[in-house]
Design an enzyme around this catalytic site. Structure first.
Site, PDB file in Angstrom:
ATOM      1  CB  VAL A 169      -0.955   0.025   1.214  1.00 64.20           C
ATOM      2  CG1 VAL A 169      -1.956  -1.107   1.127  1.00 64.20           C
ATOM      3  CG2 VAL A 169      -0.191  -0.020   2.527  1.00 64.20           C
ATOM      4  CE  LYS A 171       4.064  -1.964   5.601  1.00 69.19           C
ATOM      5  NZ  LYS A 171       3.534  -2.718   4.443  1.00 69.19           N
ATOM      6  CB  VAL A 174       6.409   5.616  -0.713  1.00 73.76           C
ATOM      7  CG1 VAL A 174       6.248   7.059  -1.164  1.00 73.76           C
ATOM      8  CG2 VAL A 174       7.057   4.798  -1.824  1.00 73.76           C
ATOM      9  CE  LYS A 187      10.152  -3.856   6.543  1.00 74.27           C
ATOM     10  NZ  LYS A 187       8.906  -3.294   5.999  1.00 74.27           N
ATOM     11  N   GLY A 199       6.464  -1.400   9.922  1.00 69.74           N
ATOM     12  CA  GLY A 199       6.097  -2.795  10.069  1.00 69.74           C
ATOM     13  C   GLY A 199       6.105  -3.533   8.753  1.00 69.74           C
ATOM     14  N   GLY A 225       3.758  -5.748   6.179  1.00 69.20           N
ATOM     15  CA  GLY A 225       2.353  -6.032   5.887  1.00 69.20           C
ATOM     16  C   GLY A 225       1.417  -5.150   6.697  1.00 69.20           C
ATOM     17  N   PRO A 251       1.696  10.987  -4.050  1.00 71.37           N
ATOM     18  CG  PRO A 251       3.169  12.272  -5.333  1.00 71.37           C
ATOM     19  CD  PRO A 251       2.692  12.074  -3.924  1.00 71.37           C
ATOM     20  N   GLY A 273       3.945   6.937  -8.094  1.00 70.41           N
ATOM     21  CA  GLY A 273       5.216   7.181  -8.757  1.00 70.41           C
ATOM     22  C   GLY A 273       6.221   7.937  -7.922  1.00 70.41           C
TER      23      GLY A 273
END
Length: 236
Positions: free
Chosen positions: A11, A13, A15, A35, A108, A110, A198, A200
């Site tokens: 989804v 995350k 970025v 991470k 996280g 997922g 956005p 891209g």
């Protein structure tokens, strides 16, 4: 300190994490990005933190475990025959980092309730132990309302604070469902959107990415995103 999770995988995350880091770093804040467990990447391959490093231009990144199979951290560790990620240990290390950084971001794997070990420990548990608010990264398209509502309900049930809902990838030409979802996402969250990056954005160079990050994040995160203007512009 902020924990970044998603309504599901893919989804945006990473970025959004990079955007939060870039905006904070541009203001001179010492930022660390953590991470707890990277999956789907073999040793030596570029992972999520390499993307954050490239986009945000920061080097203070910390990956605590890596597994080659693209599975949940618990399943990937089991398949690799190695000990799983211990989130209580991660919490201690994050608290140590927060002692000398103005902002620590924890991305996280997922969604909110993905298992990190066989006991069922999740990123929601980590956020609760840290007392950290959670940024929920959501998709804009059909199906996102249910996923977002379930995520926020699970957070509320566990006493985890919401920092805001951010749309991870907003397209140049949103369809009717996407435009309609803006108001409904705000209704579900009981607050305005906290941003929309956005589509891209991951392909931008660092200076361009910083501009996109500023525009795509709300003032509470150091950006200039105006949820009312965004809602009006995309009124269905």
């Amino acid at each position: 300190m902020l924990v970044i999770t998603g309504t599901c995988t893919g989804v945006g995350k990473t970025v959004v994490t990079a955007a939060l880091a870039a905006v904070a770093a541009a203001r001179g804040a010492p930022v660390a990005v953590v991470k707890p467990g990277q999956t789907g990447m073999a040793s030596g391959e570029p992972g999520d933190l390499d993307e954050v490093r490239r986009l945000a231009g920061i080097e203070d990144v910390h990956e605590f475990a890596r597994f080659p199979d693209p599975l949940s951290p618990a399943a990937a560790a089991r398949r690799a025959g190695v000990p799983p990620v211990r989130l209580p240990d991660v919490a201690k290390r994050v608290q140590e980092l927060s002692g000398s950084r103005r902002l620590v971001l924890v991305e996280g794997a997922g969604g909110l309730l993905v298992r990190y070990d066989e006991e069922g420990t999740t990123i929601a548990d980590l956020a609760r132990w840290l007392g950290a608010a959670v940024v929920v990264v959501a998709r804009p398209d059909l199906g996102t309302l249910n996923h977002t509502a379930l995520t926020l309900e699970a957070m509320a049930h566990r006493g985890v604070q919401l920092a805001g809902v951010v749309i991870g990838e907003w397209p140049d030409a949103p369809d009717l469902a996407m435009r309609s979802n803006i108001q409904d996402l705000e209704t579900i969250a009981a607050r305005p959107l906290a941003g929309a990056l956005p589509s891209g954005a991951a392909a931008l160079d660092p200076p361009e990415f910083l501009i996109a990050a500023h525009r795509g994040l709300a003032p509470s995160f150091g950006g200039t995103f105006d949820p009312a203007a965004f809602r009006t512009t995309h009124n269905p």
